[in-house]
Design a protein around this motif. Structure first.
Motif, PDB file in Angstrom:
ATOM      1  N   GLY A  16     136.030 -39.628 104.899  1.00  0.00           N
ATOM      2  CA  GLY A  16     134.976 -40.655 104.983  1.00  0.00           C
ATOM      3  C   GLY A  16     135.318 -41.840 104.095  1.00  0.00           C
ATOM      4  N   SER A  18     136.211 -44.799 104.740  1.00  0.00           N
ATOM      5  CA  SER A  18     136.096 -46.131 105.338  1.00  0.00           C
ATOM      6  C   SER A  18     134.953 -46.938 104.753  1.00  0.00           C
ATOM      7  CB  SER A  18     135.902 -45.998 106.852  1.00  0.00           C
ATOM      8  OG  SER A  18     134.689 -45.314 107.114  1.00  0.00           O
ATOM      9  N   SER A  19     134.072 -46.297 103.971  1.00  0.00           N
ATOM     10  CA  SER A  19     132.932 -47.057 103.461  1.00  0.00           C
ATOM     11  C   SER A  19     132.331 -46.392 102.228  1.00  0.00           C
ATOM     12  CB  SER A  19     131.892 -47.242 104.576  1.00  0.00           C
ATOM     13  OG  SER A  19     130.767 -46.445 104.431  1.00  0.00           O
ATOM     14  N   ILE A  21     130.937 -44.605  99.101  1.00  0.00           N
ATOM     15  CA  ILE A  21     131.505 -43.801  98.015  1.00  0.00           C
ATOM     16  C   ILE A  21     132.955 -43.409  98.329  1.00  0.00           C
ATOM     17  CG2 ILE A  21     131.315 -41.560  96.850  1.00  0.00           C
ATOM     18  CD1 ILE A  21     128.208 -41.817  97.271  1.00  0.00           C
ATOM     19  N   ASP A  66     137.886 -37.260 112.331  1.00  0.00           N
ATOM     20  CA  ASP A  66     136.455 -37.053 112.546  1.00  0.00           C
ATOM     21  C   ASP A  66     136.184 -35.623 112.077  1.00  0.00           C
ATOM     22  OD1 ASP A  66     133.959 -36.344 113.507  1.00  0.00           O
ATOM     23  OD2 ASP A  66     134.199 -37.448 115.387  1.00  0.00           O
ATOM     24  N   VAL A  67     135.421 -35.478 111.001  1.00  0.00           N
ATOM     25  CA  VAL A  67     135.258 -34.137 110.418  1.00  0.00           C
ATOM     26  C   VAL A  67     134.371 -33.219 111.258  1.00  0.00           C
ATOM     27  CG1 VAL A  67     135.714 -34.944 108.066  1.00  0.00           C
ATOM     28  CG2 VAL A  67     133.339 -34.750 108.870  1.00  0.00           C
ATOM     29  N   ASN A  93     134.099 -35.886 101.186  1.00  0.00           N
ATOM     30  CA  ASN A  93     133.002 -36.842 101.006  1.00  0.00           C
ATOM     31  C   ASN A  93     132.237 -37.173 102.280  1.00  0.00           C
ATOM     32  OD1 ASN A  93     131.730 -39.474  99.897  1.00  0.00           O
ATOM     33  ND2 ASN A  93     133.056 -40.202 101.560  1.00  0.00           N
ATOM     34  N   ASN A 144     131.481 -33.731  97.752  1.00  0.00           N
ATOM     35  CA  ASN A 144     130.373 -34.657  97.535  1.00  0.00           C
ATOM     36  C   ASN A 144     129.090 -33.999  98.047  1.00  0.00           C
ATOM     37  OD1 ASN A 144     129.069 -36.844  96.611  1.00  0.00           O
ATOM     38  ND2 ASN A 144     129.962 -38.316  98.042  1.00  0.00           N
ATOM     39  N   CYS A 145     128.208 -33.678  97.123  1.00  0.00           N
ATOM     40  CA  CYS A 145     126.966 -33.004  97.486  1.00  0.00           C
ATOM     41  C   CYS A 145     125.831 -34.029  97.456  1.00  0.00           C
ATOM     42  CB  CYS A 145     126.766 -31.825  96.530  1.00  0.00           C
ATOM     43  SG  CYS A 145     125.430 -30.736  97.016  1.00  0.00           S
ATOM     44  N   TYR A 159     119.745 -31.607 106.287  1.00  0.00           N
ATOM     45  CA  TYR A 159     120.576 -32.183 105.215  1.00  0.00           C
ATOM     46  C   TYR A 159     120.405 -31.371 103.930  1.00  0.00           C
ATOM     47  CZ  TYR A 159     122.459 -35.960 102.208  1.00  0.00           C
ATOM     48  OH  TYR A 159     123.192 -36.715 101.306  1.00  0.00           O
ATOM     49  N   LYS A 163     123.500 -29.404 102.213  1.00  0.00           N
ATOM     50  CA  LYS A 163     123.976 -29.738 100.857  1.00  0.00           C
ATOM     51  C   LYS A 163     123.796 -28.545  99.907  1.00  0.00           C
ATOM     52  CE  LYS A 163     125.427 -34.042 101.510  1.00  0.00           C
ATOM     53  NZ  LYS A 163     126.854 -34.425 101.367  1.00  0.00           N
ATOM     54  N   GLY A 190     123.080 -39.639  92.734  1.00  0.00           N
ATOM     55  CA  GLY A 190     121.660 -39.991  92.851  1.00  0.00           C
ATOM     56  C   GLY A 190     121.508 -41.060  93.922  1.00  0.00           C
ATOM     57  N   ILE A 192     122.725 -44.130  95.270  1.00  0.00           N
ATOM     58  CA  ILE A 192     123.923 -44.960  95.165  1.00  0.00           C
ATOM     59  C   ILE A 192     123.868 -46.023  96.261  1.00  0.00           C
ATOM     60  CG2 ILE A 192     126.440 -44.971  95.068  1.00  0.00           C
ATOM     61  CD1 ILE A 192     125.123 -43.210  92.883  1.00  0.00           C
ATOM     62  N   THR A 194     124.835 -47.780  98.948  1.00  0.00           N
ATOM     63  CA  THR A 194     125.829 -47.702 100.039  1.00  0.00           C
ATOM     64  C   THR A 194     125.114 -47.931 101.369  1.00  0.00           C
ATOM     65  OG1 THR A 194     125.475 -45.359 100.536  1.00  0.00           O
ATOM     66  CG2 THR A 194     127.067 -45.866  98.776  1.00  0.00           C
ATOM     67  N   PRO A 195     125.890 -48.109 102.456  1.00  0.00           N
ATOM     68  CA  PRO A 195     125.252 -48.263 103.773  1.00  0.00           C
ATOM     69  C   PRO A 195     124.328 -47.088 104.125  1.00  0.00           C
ATOM     70  CG  PRO A 195     127.555 -48.901 103.893  1.00  0.00           C
ATOM     71  CD  PRO A 195     127.344 -48.353 102.503  1.00  0.00           C
ATOM     72  N   GLN A 196     124.721 -45.848 103.729  1.00  0.00           N
ATOM     73  CA  GLN A 196     123.866 -44.690 104.062  1.00  0.00           C
ATOM     74  C   GLN A 196     122.492 -44.829 103.421  1.00  0.00           C
ATOM     75  OE1 GLN A 196     125.365 -40.546 104.208  1.00  0.00           O
ATOM     76  NE2 GLN A 196     123.829 -40.039 102.694  1.00  0.00           N
TER      77      GLN A 196
HETATM   78  N1  NAD Z   1     124.458 -43.055  98.820  1.00  0.00           N
HETATM   79  C1  NAD Z   1     123.749 -42.141  98.226  1.00  0.00           C
HETATM   80  O1  NAD Z   1     122.747 -42.450  97.570  1.00  0.00           O
HETATM   81  C2  NAD Z   1     124.135 -40.685  98.328  1.00  0.00           C
HETATM   82  C3  NAD Z   1     123.384 -39.765  97.596  1.00  0.00           C
HETATM   83  C4  NAD Z   1     123.718 -38.423  97.665  1.00  0.00           C
HETATM   84  C5  NAD Z   1     124.806 -38.021  98.438  1.00  0.00           C
HETATM   85  N2  NAD Z   1     125.516 -38.931  99.135  1.00  0.00           N
HETATM   86  C6  NAD Z   1     126.667 -38.429  99.925  1.00  0.00           C
HETATM   87  O2  NAD Z   1     127.773 -39.271  99.744  1.00  0.00           O
HETATM   88  C7  NAD Z   1     128.636 -39.158 100.887  1.00  0.00           C
HETATM   89  C8  NAD Z   1     129.087 -40.548 101.287  1.00  0.00           C
HETATM   90  O3  NAD Z   1     127.972 -41.310 101.704  1.00  0.00           O
HETATM   91  P1  NAD Z   1     127.782 -42.853 101.359  1.00  0.00           P
HETATM   92  O4  NAD Z   1     126.523 -42.988 100.612  1.00  0.00           O
HETATM   93  O5  NAD Z   1     129.032 -43.407 100.800  1.00  0.00           O
HETATM   94  O6  NAD Z   1     127.465 -43.442 102.806  1.00  0.00           O
HETATM   95  P2  NAD Z   1     128.351 -44.233 103.859  1.00  0.00           P
HETATM   96  O7  NAD Z   1     127.551 -44.259 105.111  1.00  0.00           O
HETATM   97  O8  NAD Z   1     128.832 -45.513 103.276  1.00  0.00           O
HETATM   98  O9  NAD Z   1     129.608 -43.279 104.015  1.00  0.00           O
HETATM   99  C9  NAD Z   1     129.598 -42.110 104.752  1.00  0.00           C
HETATM  100  C10 NAD Z   1     131.003 -41.941 105.261  1.00  0.00           C
HETATM  101  O10 NAD Z   1     131.101 -40.710 105.970  1.00  0.00           O
HETATM  102  C11 NAD Z   1     131.730 -40.995 107.188  1.00  0.00           C
HETATM  103  N3  NAD Z   1     131.414 -39.999 108.205  1.00  0.00           N
HETATM  104  C12 NAD Z   1     130.210 -39.631 108.684  1.00  0.00           C
HETATM  105  N4  NAD Z   1     130.367 -38.719 109.663  1.00  0.00           N
HETATM  106  C13 NAD Z   1     131.711 -38.517 109.785  1.00  0.00           C
HETATM  107  C14 NAD Z   1     132.517 -37.716 110.609  1.00  0.00           C
HETATM  108  N5  NAD Z   1     131.987 -36.927 111.547  1.00  0.00           N
HETATM  109  N6  NAD Z   1     133.860 -37.759 110.440  1.00  0.00           N
HETATM  110  C15 NAD Z   1     134.420 -38.558 109.511  1.00  0.00           C
HETATM  111  N7  NAD Z   1     133.709 -39.363 108.721  1.00  0.00           N
HETATM  112  C16 NAD Z   1     132.377 -39.340 108.850  1.00  0.00           C
HETATM  113  C17 NAD Z   1     131.265 -42.385 107.585  1.00  0.00           C
HETATM  114  O11 NAD Z   1     132.090 -42.974 108.559  1.00  0.00           O
HETATM  115  C18 NAD Z   1     131.368 -43.073 106.229  1.00  0.00           C
HETATM  116  O12 NAD Z   1     132.692 -43.491 105.952  1.00  0.00           O
HETATM  117  C19 NAD Z   1     127.865 -38.386 101.935  1.00  0.00           C
HETATM  118  O13 NAD Z   1     128.307 -37.044 101.978  1.00  0.00           O
HETATM  119  C20 NAD Z   1     126.426 -38.427 101.421  1.00  0.00           C
HETATM  120  O14 NAD Z   1     125.675 -37.338 101.841  1.00  0.00           O
HETATM  121  C21 NAD Z   1     125.211 -40.255  99.100  1.00  0.00           C
END
Ligand code: NAD
Length: 254
Positions: A16, A18-19, A21, A66-67, A93, A144-145, A159, A163, A190, A192, A194-196
């Motif tokens: 993951g 590409s974006s 974390i 693609d995971v 991640n 990454n939890c 979710y 997790k 916590g 963070i 990001t796009p998510q």
């Molecule tokens: N942002 C937060 O606040 C937060 C908090 C807790 C946990 N997380 C975890 O951090 C991780 C990264 O999320 P983020 O916040 O950077 O969001 P994000 O949307 O920027 O990144 C998620 C990444 O996962 C990739 N992804 C999703 N499904 C996929 C698949 N089937 N195959 C390959 N790649 C795939 C997306 O393309 C993207 O690159 C996730 O596991 C998320 O659960 C994020």
């Protein structure tokens, strides 16, 4: 004596990447000297991560993964070892939250997708990464939890379950492979930026309400997680395994 957070000569794999974390962590591990396999499902954005790393003098290459697809995961790890010669560090991640809905309105399709992406994928990544690390005498895996790995995320039972499962996989593997030089830890980010997260916190009001609940008074940035991953992966974290590290501005200690 190892230089702090010196990852020179190490090979890292980030899913993951590409974006958010994942991208920040791939870039930071490269900055600390690791060669990085940038795995992503979005080829164009994954290649951008590689271009940034290379432009900054680092070493990285892109692999489509693609995971949700088990054969992509097997190929990703096999390609990393072939391309860079070994695997020392893996950051599992890639993840997604799924639809927010009351528990009794959740669909089986959504459940399956969220479990496949967030939990089954981590199991499969670890399975192949551990095999590769056993070949070269050890390594460090960071999963990454989420805070949802220890408390409920309202409206996201899939979710939350996935997790929680990631922490179970982390502990199971940490204990099983400790004597063979493989450390396995989890990070719970916590809020963070990001796009998510942006898909949930999509207004100034929602952002203010979220920040009000963060003792440090601000959201985290992807680099905050990247630094924690680098620490756990480096020689500085040599005696840490099976741990859950909260990187959340003190949210979870209340
Ligand atoms: N942002 C937060 O606040 C937060 C908090 C807790 C946990 N997380 C975890 O951090 C991780 C990264 O999320 P983020 O916040 O950077 O969001 P994000 O949307 O920027 O990144 C998620 C990444 O996962 C990739 N992804 C999703 N499904 C996929 C698949 N089937 N195959 C390959 N790649 C795939 C997306 O393309 C993207 O690159 C996730 O596991 C998320 O659960 C994020």
């Amino acid at each position: 004596m190892a230089t702090p957070l010196d990852l020179a000569g190490r090979v890292a794999l980030v899913t993951g990447a590409s974006s958010g974390i994942g991208r920040a962590t791939a870039e930071y591990l490269a900055e600390r000297g690791a060669a990085v396999a940038v795995a992503a499902r979005n080829d164009a954005r994954g290649r951008e991560t590689v271009e940034t790393i290379v432009a900054n003098g680092g070493n990285a290459a892109f692999i489509h993964a693609d995971v949700e697809n088990p054969s992509d995961i097997a190929t990703m790890v096999e390609w990393t070892v072939r391309r860079f010669g070994r695997l020392d560090i893996a950051f599992n991640n890639a993840g997604m939250t799924g639809a927010v809905a009351p528990f009794h309105e959740q669909s089986l399709d959504d459940w399956d997708e969220v479990i496949r992406t967030n939990l089954t994928s981590v199991f499969l990544c670890m399975k192949y990464e551990i095999s590769a690390m056993l070949e070269s005498g050890g390594g460090s895996i960071v999963n990454n939890c989420s805070g949802a790995g220890v408390i409920a995320a309202p409206g996201l039972p899939h979710y939350t379950a996935a997790k929680h499962g990631v922490l179970g996989l982390t502990k199971a593997a940490a204990k099983e492979y400790a004597a063979r030089g493989i450390r396995v830890n989890a990070i719970c980010p916590g809020f963070i930026d990001t796009p998510q997260l942006g898909r949930f916190i999509d207004s100034p009001e929602a952002k203010s309400a979220t920040v009000a609940g963060i003792p440090m008074g601000h959201m985290g940035q992807p680099i905050d997680i990247a630094r924690a991953v680098a620490f756990l992966a480096s020689a500085e974290g040599a005696y840490i395994s099976g741990d859950t590290m909260f990187v959340d501005g003190a949210v979870m200690c209340r």
